[in-house]
Design a protein around this motif. Structure first.
Motif, PDB file in Angstrom:
ATOM      1  N   ALA A  32       0.888  -1.591  -0.167  1.00 23.92           N
ATOM      2  CA  ALA A  32      -0.065  -0.407  -0.608  1.00 23.92           C
ATOM      3  C   ALA A  32       0.434   0.948   0.195  1.00 23.92           C
ATOM      4  CB  ALA A  32      -1.100   0.004   1.244  1.00 23.92           C
ATOM      5  N   ASP A  33       1.743   1.484   0.358  1.00 21.40           N
ATOM      6  CA  ASP A  33       2.857   2.289   0.525  1.00 21.40           C
ATOM      7  C   ASP A  33       3.388   2.331  -0.605  1.00 21.40           C
ATOM      8  OD1 ASP A  33       2.938   2.566   3.699  1.00 21.40           O
ATOM      9  OD2 ASP A  33       3.525   0.801   3.567  1.00 21.40           O
ATOM     10  N   ASP A  35       2.007   1.729  -3.651  1.00 25.76           N
ATOM     11  CA  ASP A  35       0.746   2.234  -4.370  1.00 25.76           C
ATOM     12  C   ASP A  35       0.811   3.235  -4.415  1.00 25.76           C
ATOM     13  OD1 ASP A  35       0.448  -0.224  -4.774  1.00 25.76           O
ATOM     14  OD2 ASP A  35      -1.247  -1.085  -3.606  1.00 25.76           O
ATOM     15  N   LYS A  36       0.650   4.182  -3.123  1.00 21.03           N
ATOM     16  CA  LYS A  36       1.130   5.748  -2.756  1.00 21.03           C
ATOM     17  C   LYS A  36       2.154   6.477  -3.376  1.00 21.03           C
ATOM     18  CE  LYS A  36       0.008   4.862   1.383  1.00 21.03           C
ATOM     19  NZ  LYS A  36      -0.160   5.382   2.868  1.00 21.03           N
TER      20      LYS A  36
END
Length: 237
Positions: A32-33, A35-36
Motif C-alpha cells: 500500500a505504501d 501504491d501511494k
C-alpha cells in the motif's frame, strides 16, 4: 527477512530517479505504501506503479533485512542503491546512471550493463556488475576531488574511461579491458585490471596501486613497467 520485487511494466523515455527507494527508507513499507508513492521523472512525479508491478513478501526490522529485486530492463532507471547503507539489491537487467553512488554498505548486484558513474564516491559495501560499465566507475562527480573511498567494485566485463578517477580508497577489480586514464588523480586504493588497458593509466596519480594483468597500450612519462612476480608460498587473494 523482507523481499521486495519490482517487475518492470514499461520503459520510460525519461529516466526514473530511484534514490529515495533504498532499503534504508523502505524497510517498513508494504504494498500500500508503494501504491501511494510518486517517483521523480524529470521535473514531475508519477506513480511508481505505472512503471513496476511491486510485490512485498516477509517483514524486516532493519534495512539489513531487506532484499530488493528488479526484474527487466532498467536502462532508464537512475540512482538505484544511491546512498544505501545496508541490505541487498539485485538487478536482473541493465541499469542507468549512478548505480551504487555514495553507498556506504550493503551489496548491489547488476546482472547486465551499467551507464556512467557506477559506484561513484562510494565509501563501503560491494557493487558487482556482470556486464560492461561506462566511464567514471568509482570516480568523483563533477566539482568533487574525492572519488571512491572504500568498499569494493567488481566489473566482470569492460570498464570505460577514467575508471577510479580521484580514487582515495577501496578496491576496483575489472575482469575485462579498461579504457584510457584508469586511476587518473588517484591518491590511495587499488585498481586491478585483468584485461588490457588502452592508454595512460595513472595520470597525475599521487599514490595507490594499479595492477594490470593484460597488455598496456601506452605508458605515461615517468612510469616504469615492471613484471609482477608472485611468491607461490604467499596468498595475496
Amino acid at each position: 527477512m523482507k523481499t521486495i520485487t519490482f517487475d518492470v511494466k514499461k520503459r520510460n523515455q525519461i529516466a526514473l530517479e530511484m534514490d529515495e527507494i533504498i532499503p534504508d527508507t523502505i524497510y517498513t513499507w508494504e504494498e500500500a505504501d508503494f501504491d501511494k508513492y510518486a517517483v521523480p521523472v524529470g521535473n514531475s512525479r508519477f506513480p511508481l506503479t505505472d512503471f513496476f508491478d511491486i510485490t512485498v513478501e516477509g517483514t524486516a526490522d532493519s534495512p539489513a533485512e531487506v532484499k530488493m529485486i528488479f526484474n527487466g530492463d532498467c536502462g532508464r532507471v537512475k540512482y538505484i542503491g544511491t546512498k544505501m547503507s545496508a541490505g541487498e539489491i539485485i538487478v536482473n537487467g541493465d541499469v542507468d546512471l549512478h548505480v551504487g553512488a555514495e553507498m556506504s554498505g550493503g551489496s548491489i548486484t547488476v546482472k547486465g550493463n551499467t551507464e556512467a558513474h557506477a559506484g561513484r564516491e562510494m565509501s563501503g559495501g560491494k557493487l558487482e556488475i556482470y556486464g560492461n560499465t561506462k566511464e567514471f566507475t568509482g570516480a568523483s562527480y563533477i566539482g568533487e576531488w574525492r572519488g571512491m573511498s572504500g568498499g569494493q567494485i567488481i566489473v566482470h566485463g569492460n570498464a570505460g574511461k577514467q575508471c577510479g578517477e580521484c580514487l582515495v580508497g577501496g578496491h576496483i577489480h575489472v575482469l575485462g579491458d579498461c579504457d584510457i586514464l584508469a586511476g587518473i588523480h588517484m591518491r590511495k586504493g587499488l585498481i586491478e585490471i585483468d584485461g588490457n588497458v588502452n592508454r595512460w593509466p595513472g595520470g597525475q596519480m599521487k599514490n595507490g596501486n594499479i595492477v594490470i594483468h593484460g597488455k598496456l597500450g601506452r605508458l605515461l612519462e615517468g612510469f616504469v613497467e615492471e613484471e609482477i612476480v608472485t611468491d607461490p608460498d604467499v596468498n595475496i587473494s
